[in-house]
Motif scaffolding. Structure first.
Motif, short mmCIF file in Angstrom:
data_model
loop_
_atom_site.label_atom_id
_atom_site.label_comp_id
_atom_site.label_asym_id
_atom_site.label_seq_id
_atom_site.Cartn_x
_atom_site.Cartn_y
_atom_site.Cartn_z
N PRO A 96 -18.24 67.26 70.87
CA PRO A 96 -19.52 67.20 71.55
C PRO A 96 -19.47 66.22 72.72
N GLN A 97 -20.33 66.43 73.70
CA GLN A 97 -20.32 65.61 74.90
C GLN A 97 -20.62 64.15 74.54
N GLY A 195 -23.78 78.88 76.03
CA GLY A 195 -25.12 78.81 75.48
C GLY A 195 -25.37 79.75 74.32
N ASP A 196 -24.31 80.44 73.85
CA ASP A 196 -24.45 81.30 72.67
C ASP A 196 -24.64 80.41 71.44
N VAL A 197 -25.56 80.79 70.56
CA VAL A 197 -25.89 79.96 69.40
C VAL A 197 -25.90 80.82 68.13
N LYS A 198 -25.30 80.29 67.06
CA LYS A 198 -25.37 80.95 65.75
C LYS A 198 -25.52 79.89 64.67
N ASN A 243 -28.43 70.37 74.20
CA ASN A 243 -27.48 71.07 75.07
C ASN A 243 -26.05 70.77 74.62
N ILE A 244 -25.86 70.83 73.31
CA ILE A 244 -24.58 70.45 72.71
C ILE A 244 -23.59 71.61 72.80
N THR A 245 -22.32 71.28 72.90
CA THR A 245 -21.25 72.25 72.71
C THR A 245 -20.48 71.82 71.47
N ILE A 292 -15.93 74.92 71.03
CA ILE A 292 -15.41 73.97 72.03
C ILE A 292 -14.41 74.62 72.98
N TYR A 293 -13.82 75.76 72.58
CA TYR A 293 -12.94 76.51 73.48
C TYR A 293 -13.72 77.61 74.21
#
Length: 379
Positions: A96-97, A195-198, A243-245, A292-293
């Protein structure tokens, strides 16, 4: 052409069991893994491609380690954020950032974030000293949490009355209203850079009352579909607001009047998602890698009923770990044992976990209770 997953070296800050299980998944994609950990015998040491023994809180150590990787992630929040911010400025991908980790590191900032983003959480007050606690408007009993460095049940205490304040943490803390809850639940949500979320299906948890650690986890939940959807929507709301990755574990309470309150969050693979390795089509560890990839997110659906039990070091034992009655539980169908490669045990140390799967929920629970009382970590 964009680089493939196997061409981008993965740096992991922390070499414990979460890193170990992440690497076990990363091996399937030929990912080169680099690990930094202060323990020279960390669980990740013998399965990663490169291991460095060093502090994950020291600026220079983290910065120089990070320069060796293309993507940097964490398995624990207590890391040097300034070094990660500098690496981001120099073009390294940190997920995460660093700004997310900074928010999560401080439970006071985390609670303020919930409040500002209309995320349901228990009433709270920020305090800095015992004197502040004595002047608090909160009624006893309440929960006191260290703002920083609390983990695995540490840094949390119940204050029943004024007489308990003499033993309270004398450091920046938050006071939380004691929630009269029916069940502790969790939802793990994943978000990639597109921005895809599951979300993974909501799970129900039981805690060890002495160690305050998850002891028994059931997936999927049998709560009403409407409540499960609400919990998943809250998890998505938090991930979007941050806005997490990457992966985000959201721990929540279901109150006795059917409301959901967020307790805390963790921006990494989490104890509440270990059952996904056998119980879901994609595990939380693979989903974190996909996030993250910036790859397509996998199918989070449950395959079957899954129970997860933490293997904690038994009270009264400290030394080289021995797993008593391992063969007995391995003889049962649907039992999957995960040992974390830790040589030494001590009371309540996380030494492994066991997942029990069965298409019959009651049989899965029955087997899990047997495993829980039979398999012991002693010395």
């Amino acid at each position: 052409m964009a680089k493939q997953i196997s061409e981008l070296k993965l740096g992991i800050l922390g070499g414990g069991q979460l890193g170990r299980m992440l690497i076990q998944q990363a091996i399937n994609y030929n990912v080169t893994s680099l690990v930094l950990d202060p323990d020279p015998d960390a669980p990740c040491k013998h399965i990663c491609n490169y291991f460095e023994n060093g502090s994950i809180t020291d600026f220079d150590t983290v910065y120089n380690f990070g320069k060796k990787a293309d993507i940097i992630t964490i398995e624990i929040e207590k890391v040097n954020i300034d070094a990660l911010e500098q690496l981001e400025k120099e073009g390294k991908q940190v997920f995460p950032q660093s700004r997310v980790i900074r928010l999560i590191q401080d439970k006071g900032v985390q609670k303020q974030f919930f409040k500002e983003n209309d995320i349901p959480t228990s009433p709270f007050q920020i305090v800095n000293t015992r004197e502040d606690m004595q002047n608090s408007h909160f009624q006893f009993p309440y929960i006191l949490k260290l703002r920083k460095d609390g983990y695995d049940g540490k840094g949390v205490m119940r204050i029943n009355g004024a007489e308990d304040l003499k033993d309270a943490f004398n450091a920046p803390c938050i006071i939380e209203k004691l929630v009269d809850f029916e069940k502790e639940i969790a939802v793990i949500v994943a978000r990639n850079s597109n921005g895809d979320v599951k979300t993974f299906p909501m799970v129900e948890m039981e805690f060890n009352p002495e160690a305050n650690l998850v002891e028994f986890l059931i997936s999927p939940s049998t709560y009403a579909e409407s409540l499960q959807q609400k919990a998943e929507m809250i998890a998505k709301q938090i991930a979007s607001a941050m806005n997490i990755t990457g992966i985000l574990a959201v721990e929540m309470f279901v109150t006795k009047d059917g409301e959901i309150l967020v307790n805390e969050v963790a921006p990494r693979p989490h104890n509440s998602g270990h059952q996904t390795i056998e119980g879901n089509y994609v595990s939380q560890f693979e989903q974190h890698l996909r996030s993250i990839y910036n790859l397509p997110l996998g199918d989070t659906s449950s395959i079957t009923n899954a129970i997860m039990i933490n293997l904690l070091g038994e009270k009264g034992f400290e030394g080289v770990a021995k797993y008593e009655h391992l063969e007995k539980v391995m003889a049962i169908d649907g039992v999957y044992v995960h040992l974390y490669g830790k040589k030494y045990t001590k009371p309540f140390r996380k030494m492994g976990h066991v997942t029990i799967v069965d298409i019959d929920r009651e049989k899965a629970i029955e087997k899990a209770r047997y495993v829980q009382k039979t398999l012991k970590v002693i010395a």
